[in-house]
Enzyme design. Structure first.
Site, mmCIF file in Angstrom:
data_model
loop_
_atom_site.group_PDB
_atom_site.id
_atom_site.type_symbol
_atom_site.label_atom_id
_atom_site.label_comp_id
_atom_site.label_asym_id
_atom_site.label_seq_id
_atom_site.Cartn_x
_atom_site.Cartn_y
_atom_site.Cartn_z
ATOM 1 N N GLY A 118 25.273 -46.347 -7.246
ATOM 2 C CA GLY A 118 24.091 -46.332 -6.559
ATOM 3 C C GLY A 118 23.239 -47.490 -6.690
ATOM 4 O O GLY A 118 22.440 -47.956 -5.719
ATOM 5 N N ASP A 135 19.549 -45.984 -9.421
ATOM 6 C CA ASP A 135 19.077 -45.732 -8.299
ATOM 7 C C ASP A 135 17.841 -44.685 -7.816
ATOM 8 O O ASP A 135 16.844 -44.862 -7.318
ATOM 9 C CB ASP A 135 20.021 -45.485 -7.116
ATOM 10 C CG ASP A 135 21.107 -44.363 -7.445
ATOM 11 O OD1 ASP A 135 20.830 -43.586 -8.539
ATOM 12 O OD2 ASP A 135 21.933 -43.874 -6.904
ATOM 13 N N ASP A 161 16.298 -37.911 -10.605
ATOM 14 C CA ASP A 161 16.340 -36.298 -10.179
ATOM 15 C C ASP A 161 16.074 -35.575 -11.016
ATOM 16 O O ASP A 161 14.963 -35.381 -11.665
ATOM 17 C CB ASP A 161 17.548 -36.131 -9.105
ATOM 18 C CG ASP A 161 17.612 -34.739 -8.425
ATOM 19 O OD1 ASP A 161 16.376 -34.177 -8.393
ATOM 20 O OD2 ASP A 161 18.765 -34.358 -8.063
ATOM 21 N N LYS A 220 12.142 -37.978 -7.828
ATOM 22 C CA LYS A 220 11.976 -37.219 -6.854
ATOM 23 C C LYS A 220 10.746 -36.349 -7.403
ATOM 24 O O LYS A 220 11.000 -36.100 -8.727
ATOM 25 C CB LYS A 220 13.375 -36.167 -6.694
ATOM 26 C CG LYS A 220 14.092 -36.817 -5.790
ATOM 27 C CD LYS A 220 15.450 -35.689 -5.409
ATOM 28 C CE LYS A 220 16.342 -36.759 -4.529
ATOM 29 N NZ LYS A 220 17.508 -35.737 -4.232
ATOM 30 N N PHE A 232 17.698 -34.880 0.006
ATOM 31 C CA PHE A 232 18.753 -35.839 -0.434
ATOM 32 C C PHE A 232 18.804 -36.996 0.449
ATOM 33 O O PHE A 232 18.973 -37.012 1.720
ATOM 34 C CB PHE A 232 20.128 -34.777 -0.044
ATOM 35 C CG PHE A 232 21.196 -35.904 -0.802
ATOM 36 C CD1 PHE A 232 21.491 -35.637 -2.147
ATOM 37 C CD2 PHE A 232 22.093 -36.487 0.116
ATOM 38 C CE1 PHE A 232 22.656 -36.162 -2.666
ATOM 39 C CE2 PHE A 232 23.111 -37.338 -0.577
ATOM 40 C CZ PHE A 232 23.386 -37.217 -1.969
ATOM 41 N N VAL A 233 18.768 -38.127 -0.161
ATOM 42 C CA VAL A 233 18.517 -39.410 0.733
ATOM 43 C C VAL A 233 19.553 -40.415 0.710
ATOM 44 O O VAL A 233 20.515 -40.302 -0.332
ATOM 45 C CB VAL A 233 17.162 -40.337 0.068
ATOM 46 C CG1 VAL A 233 15.855 -39.500 0.385
ATOM 47 C CG2 VAL A 233 17.296 -40.440 -1.351
ATOM 48 N N ASP A 237 24.749 -43.012 -1.347
ATOM 49 C CA ASP A 237 25.660 -42.687 -0.532
ATOM 50 C C ASP A 237 25.690 -41.057 -0.447
ATOM 51 O O ASP A 237 25.025 -40.310 -1.111
ATOM 52 C CB ASP A 237 27.119 -42.927 -1.179
ATOM 53 C CG ASP A 237 27.409 -41.955 -2.164
ATOM 54 O OD1 ASP A 237 26.567 -41.847 -3.189
ATOM 55 O OD2 ASP A 237 28.461 -41.106 -2.063
ATOM 56 N N ARG A 279 25.772 -46.335 2.093
ATOM 57 C CA ARG A 279 25.275 -47.305 0.909
ATOM 58 C C ARG A 279 24.972 -48.720 1.729
ATOM 59 O O ARG A 279 23.791 -49.287 1.005
ATOM 60 C CB ARG A 279 26.364 -47.892 -0.021
ATOM 61 C CG ARG A 279 26.881 -46.583 -0.941
ATOM 62 C CD ARG A 279 27.701 -47.041 -2.035
ATOM 63 N NE ARG A 279 28.617 -46.422 -2.738
ATOM 64 C CZ ARG A 279 27.992 -45.217 -3.716
ATOM 65 N NH1 ARG A 279 26.968 -45.093 -3.734
ATOM 66 N NH2 ARG A 279 28.898 -44.375 -4.080
HETATM 67 P P1 5GP Z 1 20.032 -36.680 -11.989
HETATM 68 O O1 5GP Z 1 21.342 -36.812 -12.929
HETATM 69 O O2 5GP Z 1 18.711 -37.445 -12.458
HETATM 70 O O3 5GP Z 1 19.820 -35.332 -11.690
HETATM 71 O O4 5GP Z 1 20.591 -37.498 -10.703
HETATM 72 C C1 5GP Z 1 20.685 -38.784 -10.830
HETATM 73 C C2 5GP Z 1 21.874 -39.149 -10.130
HETATM 74 O O5 5GP Z 1 22.211 -38.355 -8.851
HETATM 75 C C3 5GP Z 1 21.712 -40.529 -9.229
HETATM 76 O O6 5GP Z 1 22.153 -41.537 -10.061
HETATM 77 C C4 5GP Z 1 22.502 -40.342 -7.942
HETATM 78 O O7 5GP Z 1 23.778 -41.110 -8.209
HETATM 79 C C5 5GP Z 1 22.665 -38.996 -7.600
HETATM 80 N N1 5GP Z 1 21.410 -38.367 -6.817
HETATM 81 C C6 5GP Z 1 20.376 -37.771 -6.924
HETATM 82 N N2 5GP Z 1 19.588 -37.565 -5.920
HETATM 83 C C7 5GP Z 1 20.240 -38.080 -4.869
HETATM 84 C C8 5GP Z 1 20.026 -38.202 -3.525
HETATM 85 O O8 5GP Z 1 19.057 -37.589 -2.698
HETATM 86 N N3 5GP Z 1 20.869 -38.890 -2.886
HETATM 87 C C9 5GP Z 1 21.871 -39.624 -3.451
HETATM 88 N N4 5GP Z 1 22.591 -40.336 -2.634
HETATM 89 N N5 5GP Z 1 22.301 -39.416 -4.457
HETATM 90 C C10 5GP Z 1 21.419 -38.753 -5.387
HETATM 91 MG MG MG Z 2 23.995 -42.602 -9.645
#
Ligand code: 5GP
Ligand code: MG
Length: 180
Positions: A45, A101, A104, A132, A153-154, A160, A166
């Site tokens: 990402g 990227d 979350d 987020k 979700f973006v 992607d 992407r």
């Molecule tokens: P976390 O591990 O912090 O919960 O999530 C981070 C990873 O989840 C990011 O590196 C990304 O790959 C994916 N992710 C989280 N939220 C989104 C979103 O809104 N859109 C997309 N495409 N990927 C997300």
């Molecule tokens: Mg990622």
């Protein structure tokens, strides 16, 4: 592809401006780095963000890649993260900046930071394009953040859905009927 966009959250111009500001901050943070800056790009990402950002950095630097398990196929729910593979990641004694990227739940960044800390870098920081809001992250935060966004979700600018979008130049939410 553009017909699939439900709403644009962040425009091309906003991204360009903020990436320039972040490059300025990073340039100041590492201006006196004696060890040399090492950028870790979290795949897949962060590829677009990293490629735009590093071309605005004036100092000598190295880049390594780290692949972390991501959302499989048509899911928008977080899964437990684990490192899949790393490339050219010899960071011992260097000033390391991890670039992802989006932050979350923080699970991905936690796994990446733990893996790199074990390699004994001289310093270790993180930078994410998006964060987020309203999420519990167990004390984990990024050092540099591009934009705070709502909890949707973006896609686009590297992010992607099911492997697609992407290459969108904006950060957007898809039309609801496309999220299967
Ligand atoms: P976390 O591990 O912090 O919960 O999530 C981070 C990873 O989840 C990011 O590196 C990304 O790959 C994916 N992710 C989280 N939220 C989104 C979103 O809104 N859109 C997309 N495409 N990927 C997300
Ligand atoms: Mg990622």
């Amino acid at each position: 592809m553009h017909a699939d966009i439900g709403r644009i959250l962040i425009s091309r111009e906003q991204i360009d401006r903020r990436v320039g500001e972040l490059a300025g901050e990073i340039g100041r943070l590492y201006a006196d780095s004696e060890k040399g800056l090492f950028i870790v790009c979290v795949l897949s990402g962060a590829i677009i963000f990293v490629s735009d950002l590093i071309r605005q950095l004036p100092m000598k630097m190295r880049v390594g890649l780290l692949a972390v398990s991501s959302y499989p196929g048509k899911t928008t729910q977080a899964q437990p993260a684990h490192v899949l593979q790393s490339f050219d990641l010899d960071v011992t004694g260097l000033d390391v900046l991890v670039i992802d990227d989006i932050l979350d739940t923080g699970g991905t960044l936690r796994v990446v930071m733990d893996r790199l800390a074990a390699m004994r870098p001289a310093s270790l920081r993180s930078c994410v394009l998006l964060r987020k809001s309203g999420k519990a992250r167990g004390g984990l935060e990024a050092d540099l953040v591009g934009f705070d966004i709502e909890d949707v979700f973006v896609v686009g600018y590297g992010l992607d859905y099911d492997g697609l979008y992407r290459n969108l130049p904006v950060i957007a939410v898809l039309k609801p009927e496309l999220y299967g």
